[in-house]
Design a protein around this motif. Sequence first.
Motif, mmCIF file in Angstrom:
data_model
loop_
_atom_site.group_PDB
_atom_site.id
_atom_site.type_symbol
_atom_site.label_atom_id
_atom_site.label_comp_id
_atom_site.label_asym_id
_atom_site.label_seq_id
_atom_site.Cartn_x
_atom_site.Cartn_y
_atom_site.Cartn_z
ATOM 1 N N LYS A 47 0.827 -1.205 0.000
ATOM 2 C CA LYS A 47 0.000 0.000 0.000
ATOM 3 C C LYS A 47 0.863 1.258 0.000
ATOM 4 O O LYS A 47 0.537 2.257 -0.659
ATOM 5 N N ALA A 48 1.973 1.225 0.723
ATOM 6 C CA ALA A 48 2.845 2.398 0.786
ATOM 7 C C ALA A 48 3.523 2.691 -0.543
ATOM 8 O O ALA A 48 3.935 3.826 -0.803
ATOM 9 N N SER A 49 3.642 1.669 -1.407
ATOM 10 C CA SER A 49 4.270 1.889 -2.710
ATOM 11 C C SER A 49 3.331 2.581 -3.686
ATOM 12 O O SER A 49 3.765 3.115 -4.708
ATOM 13 N N ASP A 852 -0.433 7.271 10.151
ATOM 14 C CA ASP A 852 0.962 6.860 9.985
ATOM 15 C C ASP A 852 1.565 7.645 8.829
ATOM 16 O O ASP A 852 0.860 8.045 7.891
ATOM 17 N N ALA A 853 2.875 7.816 8.872
ATOM 18 C CA ALA A 853 3.588 8.502 7.786
ATOM 19 C C ALA A 853 4.867 7.738 7.485
ATOM 20 O O ALA A 853 5.560 7.271 8.398
ATOM 21 N N THR A 854 5.182 7.608 6.194
ATOM 22 C CA THR A 854 6.353 6.853 5.746
ATOM 23 C C THR A 854 7.139 7.658 4.740
ATOM 24 O O THR A 854 6.559 8.276 3.840
ATOM 25 N N VAL A 855 8.453 7.641 4.880
ATOM 26 C CA VAL A 855 9.340 8.196 3.866
ATOM 27 C C VAL A 855 10.249 7.071 3.389
ATOM 28 O O VAL A 855 10.770 6.294 4.191
ATOM 29 N N TYR A 882 21.275 7.397 -8.912
ATOM 30 C CA TYR A 882 19.956 8.008 -8.825
ATOM 31 C C TYR A 882 19.376 7.816 -7.437
ATOM 32 O O TYR A 882 19.442 6.727 -6.859
ATOM 33 N N ASN A 883 18.800 8.895 -6.896
ATOM 34 C CA ASN A 883 18.127 8.873 -5.613
ATOM 35 C C ASN A 883 16.684 9.321 -5.802
ATOM 36 O O ASN A 883 16.428 10.364 -6.432
ATOM 37 N N TYR A 884 15.757 8.553 -5.263
ATOM 38 C CA TYR A 884 14.348 8.924 -5.281
ATOM 39 C C TYR A 884 13.827 8.961 -3.847
ATOM 40 O O TYR A 884 14.138 8.080 -3.033
ATOM 41 N N ILE A 885 13.010 9.962 -3.557
ATOM 42 C CA ILE A 885 12.352 10.080 -2.259
ATOM 43 C C ILE A 885 10.849 9.925 -2.467
ATOM 44 O O ILE A 885 10.247 10.589 -3.324
ATOM 45 N N ASP A 886 10.239 9.027 -1.676
ATOM 46 C CA ASP A 886 8.804 8.778 -1.743
ATOM 47 C C ASP A 886 8.174 9.088 -0.389
ATOM 48 O O ASP A 886 8.779 8.827 0.667
ATOM 49 N N LEU A 887 6.959 9.629 -0.382
ATOM 50 C CA LEU A 887 6.228 9.940 0.842
ATOM 51 C C LEU A 887 4.872 9.243 0.821
ATOM 52 O O LEU A 887 4.240 9.119 -0.244
ATOM 53 N N TYR A 888 4.439 8.811 2.004
ATOM 54 C CA TYR A 888 3.165 8.113 2.109
ATOM 55 C C TYR A 888 2.578 8.365 3.488
ATOM 56 O O TYR A 888 3.303 8.445 4.491
ATOM 57 N N ALA A 889 1.248 8.501 3.542
ATOM 58 C CA ALA A 889 0.560 8.664 4.815
ATOM 59 C C ALA A 889 -0.784 7.952 4.749
ATOM 60 O O ALA A 889 -1.420 7.890 3.683
#
Length: 944
Positions: A47-49, A852-855, A882-889
């Motif tokens: 789900k976080a993806s 909840d929060a996810t990085v 390469y660097n990618y930052i993802d955020l999820y809540a």
Amino acid sequence: MSIASTAMAQTAGEEAAVEVVVTGSRIKKPNLQSSSPITTISAADIKASGATRVEDMVNTLPSVFAADGAMQSNGASGTATVNLRGLGTSRTLVLLNGSRMAPGSPVQPAADLNQIPAALIERVDILTGGASAVYGSDAMAGVVNFVMKKKFEGVRLDLNTSFYQHHNDSDYASVVSNRGFALPESNVVDGKATDVTLVAGVNSESGKGNATVYASYRTVQALLQSERDYSACTLSSFSTCGGSSTSYPGRFFTSDYAKSYTIDTSASRLASYSAATGAYNYGPLNYYQRPDEKYSLGGFITYDFSDTLHFKSEVMLTDDTSTGQIAPSGIFLSEMSINCNNPLMTTEQKTAFYCSSSMIANGDTTTVAIGRRNVEAGGRQYEMNHTSYRLRGELTGQINEVWDFSLNMQYGSTNYKQVTKNEVSLERAQKALLVVTDPSTGNAVCQSYLDGTDKNCVPYNIWSIGGVSSAALKYISAQGVQWGGTGEQIVSLNTSGDLGAYGVKLPWAGEGLKTSLGLEYRRQWLDFDADDNLRNGLLAGSGGKTTPVSGSYDVKEVFTELLVPVAQDKTLIKDLSLELGYRISDYSSFGKNDSYKAMVSYAPVEGLRFRGGYNRAVRAPSVTELYSANSVGLFDGNDGCGVDDPSTETPTYTAAQCALTGVTAAQYNNVLSSTAGQYNRLGGGNVDLKPETGDTYTFGFVYTPDFLKGFNLTVDYFNIKIEDKISSIGAQYILDQCATTGNSFYCSKVHRASGTGSLWLSEEGYIEDTLYNTGSYKTSGFDIEANYSRKLPLGRLQLSYMGTVLEELITQATDTSDPYDCAGYFDSSCGWSNPKYRHRAKATWQSPWDWDATVTWRYFGKVDNFYGPDTSGTYASSIDAYNYIDLYASYALKSNTTLRIGVNNVFDKDPPILPNSDGTNGNTYPQVYDALGRYVFAGISLSF
């Protein structure tokens, strides 16, 4: 959170460990102990993806390499596959609830992940290395086991939606505009996807049974390469838009290929062709993301007849339709006959193509190699439909207090149909180019119309701008249809028991030996056919002839496992055990082979466990590999003996090197390159194929220290070597080896067309590249995982890290060729990007306020071009890290309602741009890197 399957320590007061079956073994074990490295991905991870496609979620794992998926268009199969360790999709065994999935398509025999409803996944177990002793053929690189949610009670609705948002501000916008091509809008929102899943479940009044049903629907919108400025033209260098000689208004060669012309758009006169201004920009109409529509229905039933007899079943149906689109079809520099008295041609045009006055008077024909893009019809489309079925029933129970059993029966099949649209019939195009004057009306008509052989023929006027009529377009247009089916039947019986009940145990161990014995029968079949247009290669833009395939095989197997506790609860020996396995298989296609394993697990103290061992794995040749007929198709590559413009260029290879590949002295410097980078390859199956064999060595440790509660660390080394690999050698590799080494084995497989020396202008020129048992693959490296969970004054913090260090990824094309290492490289024989280091790190805060929060931090290491450094600016020497930052809540709005929102690639990072690199789509590798920009997703779950 991703966790390693490790021994979970029990605290005082906990109940005794429950014995369960772990992926990688059929023997029940306490506390999820495993001698093999296993990574588990939870439903929360999925789900976080934000993934609505299962392959998108799997591809974020460092051990998974790019494979078939939604970001492919040209050459797409319509399926989604998984490729562990970069050893190929056919060497990764995919299980669903512990039982193998059937082949996904007759054109791509690997399991299709589109058949798996993402919302019902409970967890995904990924096992490293060979596992054929447990599961049979195909488990060479490892096993991916999708475990579904079952025994659901109530009703739940999951609704997910997503889209891409991107700001077009790359440096390549000026390259596109300088060439006169259109640019996309500055800010775009596109590629929307929606996924809806309804799950309902009910328990029986007695509590012994449960029925769970589900229905899901997914739709994904198309996204064209024209919608990104870095893909709005096909780059031939970092500063130049390239394209194809099959262009509009066209490229026309004289019969001796000495000159080529185009049509002046302002006056419909002939003009000398220039690739710099005339090459067709085929990129914009290609799909970056294919449109897709999927329906899934299914159900799970469980029933406990008694405490010792249980039944469970699965019924699953998936119907998935996806459409690939590439540039318009046309006449791809085919040699066509033109009559010299064609009234649609000017005298200038006739003379330029060697029509003398007498030939004009007599109506004689001349030969013109025509490269004319059929832009009036729009892009070629490939509508691919897969309808799959899965039926499975399993009866489990206890024979007595020592022995239990499992009887499994399953059937899986996939029906496939592909319709190719907006194609050009070469046969009808040839008729439509032979145009004469009707003596009774004075109108231009087809010769075949006048002589009565084809009264439907309409003249195809490509000699003047705007000359193609709708009637002519309808006449030359054609479609192709191919269809087929593939499937698998399995019957297996397995029994396992604890021999300790009979006193069978070693003197230093507290537990007895455990064993598992079983039988399995498996049958696999495939049928594939096509209509006459495809069978006979009559469509201009569909490659060579499509050949029917039909075949089947079956296998009978006997397998066993033995778990031997050697010593337990001794000084510096908390637990020491051996795990042995053996399987013998008898195939109808080639005979017998066997696989086996020997693993060891050693825990000197509580919280520290070392594990390792050896697996011998096998992979039997598939029906497609055995029975596919030889046919000419296309491959992406280059011809070092070819040039775009003989008057200004020289070949990469010398005259002597090109002579080795079949180029004559007269042809040298006159062999034309394919500006689309596609050449002919003769491929096909081989009924004499034998199984591949693979040897896997693993060693590592699991550390769960008492002094740091909530922390675990796993480090595992893997070393996999596959010999007698079933594969083609590689057409590009064959051509390059012939030119650089002169080896007769390779040179005998290069067949250049007489006269032109071409490997693409006609099917007479091709590289022979059928399947063999030859050469080897080898890969080694380390998997590292760490997890930490800690209670905070406000909520809980969860940290996880998953990384892979790739030491080597070696291919030896043949038994006698030099091996090459693709670890840290891309392009050429190495294909898509193979970084030496990748990781995914996550931090999740579980707040005390129901949210909840996810990085997440995704990292891809630097890779270099296998061709070496470039100083001309025509291709990328390397791809930076390469660097990618993802955020999820997520937020629990009510006890029955959860909201989700997230953004992947938060900083809208552009993908690496790779002019002239093999296997790209939109000048990059969209199955590896985030090609479309910022990915925004949201979802809601409602429970009743």
